[in-house]
Design an enzyme around this catalytic site. Structure first.
Site, PDB file in Angstrom:
ATOM      1  N   SER A  17       0.813  -1.215   0.000  1.00 33.02           N
ATOM      2  CA  SER A  17       0.000   0.000   0.000  1.00 33.02           C
ATOM      3  C   SER A  17       0.852   1.272   0.000  1.00 33.02           C
ATOM      4  O   SER A  17       1.812   1.398   0.759  1.00 33.02           O
ATOM      5  CB  SER A  17      -0.929   0.013   1.219  1.00 33.02           C
ATOM      6  OG  SER A  17      -1.662   1.227   1.262  1.00 33.02           O
ATOM      7  N   LYS A  68     -14.201  -3.837   2.595  1.00 35.50           N
ATOM      8  CA  LYS A  68     -15.014  -2.626   2.459  1.00 35.50           C
ATOM      9  C   LYS A  68     -16.488  -2.845   2.803  1.00 35.50           C
ATOM     10  O   LYS A  68     -17.117  -2.001   3.440  1.00 35.50           O
ATOM     11  CB  LYS A  68     -14.871  -2.054   1.051  1.00 35.50           C
ATOM     12  CG  LYS A  68     -13.462  -1.538   0.763  1.00 35.50           C
ATOM     13  CD  LYS A  68     -13.351  -0.964  -0.636  1.00 35.50           C
ATOM     14  CE  LYS A  68     -11.915  -0.503  -0.916  1.00 35.50           C
ATOM     15  NZ  LYS A  68     -11.797   0.112  -2.258  1.00 35.50           N
ATOM     16  N   ASP A 104     -13.999   6.315  -2.885  1.00 35.14           N
ATOM     17  CA  ASP A 104     -13.450   5.711  -4.098  1.00 35.14           C
ATOM     18  C   ASP A 104     -14.009   6.340  -5.371  1.00 35.14           C
ATOM     19  O   ASP A 104     -13.265   6.707  -6.291  1.00 35.14           O
ATOM     20  CB  ASP A 104     -13.725   4.206  -4.119  1.00 35.14           C
ATOM     21  CG  ASP A 104     -12.763   3.417  -3.250  1.00 35.14           C
ATOM     22  OD1 ASP A 104     -11.670   3.933  -2.932  1.00 35.14           O
ATOM     23  OD2 ASP A 104     -13.107   2.276  -2.883  1.00 35.14           O
ATOM     24  N   GLY A 129     -16.820  -6.598 -12.292  1.00 33.12           N
ATOM     25  CA  GLY A 129     -16.741  -6.810 -10.856  1.00 33.12           C
ATOM     26  C   GLY A 129     -17.932  -6.208 -10.140  1.00 33.12           C
ATOM     27  O   GLY A 129     -18.569  -5.267 -10.637  1.00 33.12           O
ATOM     28  N   ALA A 133     -14.925  -2.585  -4.296  1.00 27.21           N
ATOM     29  CA  ALA A 133     -14.369  -1.543  -5.164  1.00 27.21           C
ATOM     30  C   ALA A 133     -15.389  -1.107  -6.208  1.00 27.21           C
ATOM     31  O   ALA A 133     -15.579   0.092  -6.458  1.00 27.21           O
ATOM     32  CB  ALA A 133     -13.098  -2.051  -5.834  1.00 27.21           C
ATOM     33  N   ARG A 154     -18.400 -12.561 -12.052  1.00 25.65           N
ATOM     34  CA  ARG A 154     -18.407 -14.026 -12.167  1.00 25.65           C
ATOM     35  C   ARG A 154     -19.526 -14.646 -11.334  1.00 25.65           C
ATOM     36  O   ARG A 154     -20.086 -15.676 -11.710  1.00 25.65           O
ATOM     37  CB  ARG A 154     -17.036 -14.580 -11.760  1.00 25.65           C
ATOM     38  CG  ARG A 154     -15.938 -14.187 -12.734  1.00 25.65           C
ATOM     39  CD  ARG A 154     -14.681 -15.009 -12.525  1.00 25.65           C
ATOM     40  NE  ARG A 154     -13.596 -14.567 -13.386  1.00 25.65           N
ATOM     41  CZ  ARG A 154     -13.463 -14.895 -14.672  1.00 25.65           C
ATOM     42  NH1 ARG A 154     -14.361 -15.673 -15.239  1.00 25.65           N
ATOM     43  NH2 ARG A 154     -12.445 -14.443 -15.383  1.00 25.65           N
ATOM     44  N   GLY A 243      -5.030   2.814 -11.426  1.00 24.94           N
ATOM     45  CA  GLY A 243      -5.748   3.418 -10.308  1.00 24.94           C
ATOM     46  C   GLY A 243      -4.913   4.309  -9.418  1.00 24.94           C
ATOM     47  O   GLY A 243      -5.383   4.697  -8.345  1.00 24.94           O
TER      48      GLY A 243
END
Length: 283
Positions: A17, A68, A104, A129, A133, A154, A243
């Site tokens: 990070s 999250k 975000d 996704g 996120a 998925r 990102g």
């Protein structure tokens, strides 16, 4: 002597990070005394880690994968954008519980529209996704004016749940991963999956890319973003973005919430981008 206020980022994995570096730079810029560290926590340890952080005087946390949604569930209060996402990446201890926010989406949109000068309005957008996120950025993409948001995951049920939570059935719809070949092309593709961390090549159909003007974005940065960005360039995307800018901008949103001042993100982003480019060249 006054002890600096304590902040941290929590996730797993977390050693990579850049958040401690970013918040240290913001602190120097604004003259605010604080400590900011990285905390590794497995999902089953998350609640205990947060309790220990508070007991040791912690005031605020950034939350990253895979916590999250769990973080949001622990909040006594939350901002509208955290509620819209059903996920929190910024926690503030209020004395009686956690206050949750999700920075975000705001960070992503600010990076794309203000730093990179992309107009998102009217773009048909594919969001890969449906985890924390993706939940963080989806509402802000709609607010930024994308004409259509197709969510593919998925696990189809999670994509369905995200689109239901967004509450805009005319613009936000879920489709199956196996349908990718039949979805047509897009003016924007956002990767909010772990594709780049799980495999060295991304096997997405090139037909997803609208020729000449598609913007591809990976919410990851560093090595994790390399496979998706390589696919995007090979597919003919007009721009392929990692990102890193989003990371810096969402951090500034968190910093402002905690300290009441928004830092200048330009120098921090420039330094991190130069460092990333140097490492990529060295490799």
């Amino acid at each position: 002597m006054t002890t600096p206020a304590r902040y941290a980022v929590v996730g797993r994995p977390i050693a990579h990070s850049l958040s401690p570096r970013i918040h240290a730079a913001f602190a120097r810029e604004t003259g605010i005394a604080l400590t900011y560290t990285a905390i590794e926590a497995a999902p089953e340890e998350f609640e205990a880690v947060l309790a220990a952080f508070v007991a040791e005087g912690g005031r605020g946390l950034n939350v990253t994968l895979p916590h999250k949604e769990r973080a949001f569930a622990l909040c006594a209060e939350a901002t509208p954008r955290a509620r819209a996402a059903g996920a929190a990446n910024t926690l503030t201890w209020t004395g009686g519980g956690w206050h949750g926010d999700n920075t975000d989406g705001a960070g992503l949109v600010r990076d794309l529209t203000e730093r990179r000068r992309h107009d998102l309005r009217g773009r048909r957008c594919l969001l890969l996704g449906a985890g924390g996120a993706a939940r963080g950025v989806a509402p802000l993409l709609l607010d930024a004016g994308v004409s259509e948001l197709i969510v593919v995951n998925r696990t189809a049920e999670r994509a369905d749940a995200l689109c239901l939570a967004l509450g805009e059935p005319a613009r936000a719809r879920a489709r199956y991963w196996d349908d990718l070949d039949a979805l047509g092309d897009f003016g924007m593709i956002v990767n909010a999956t772990s594709l780049g961390r799980e495999q060295s090549r991304v096997g997405l159909p090139f037909g997803l890319v609208a020729p000449g003007h598609c913007l591809a974005v990976d919410l990851s940065y560093g090595e994790a973003a390399v496979p998706f960005l390589a696919w995007a360039r090979a597919a003919g995307c007009a721009d392929a973005v990692d990102g890193l800018g989003m990371l810096v901008e969402q951090a500034a949103e968190s910093f402002q919430r905690w300290h009441g001042v928004r830092p200048d993100t330009g120098p921090v982003y420039a330094a991190l981008r130069a460092r990333a480019d140097a490492l990529a060249t060295a490799d």
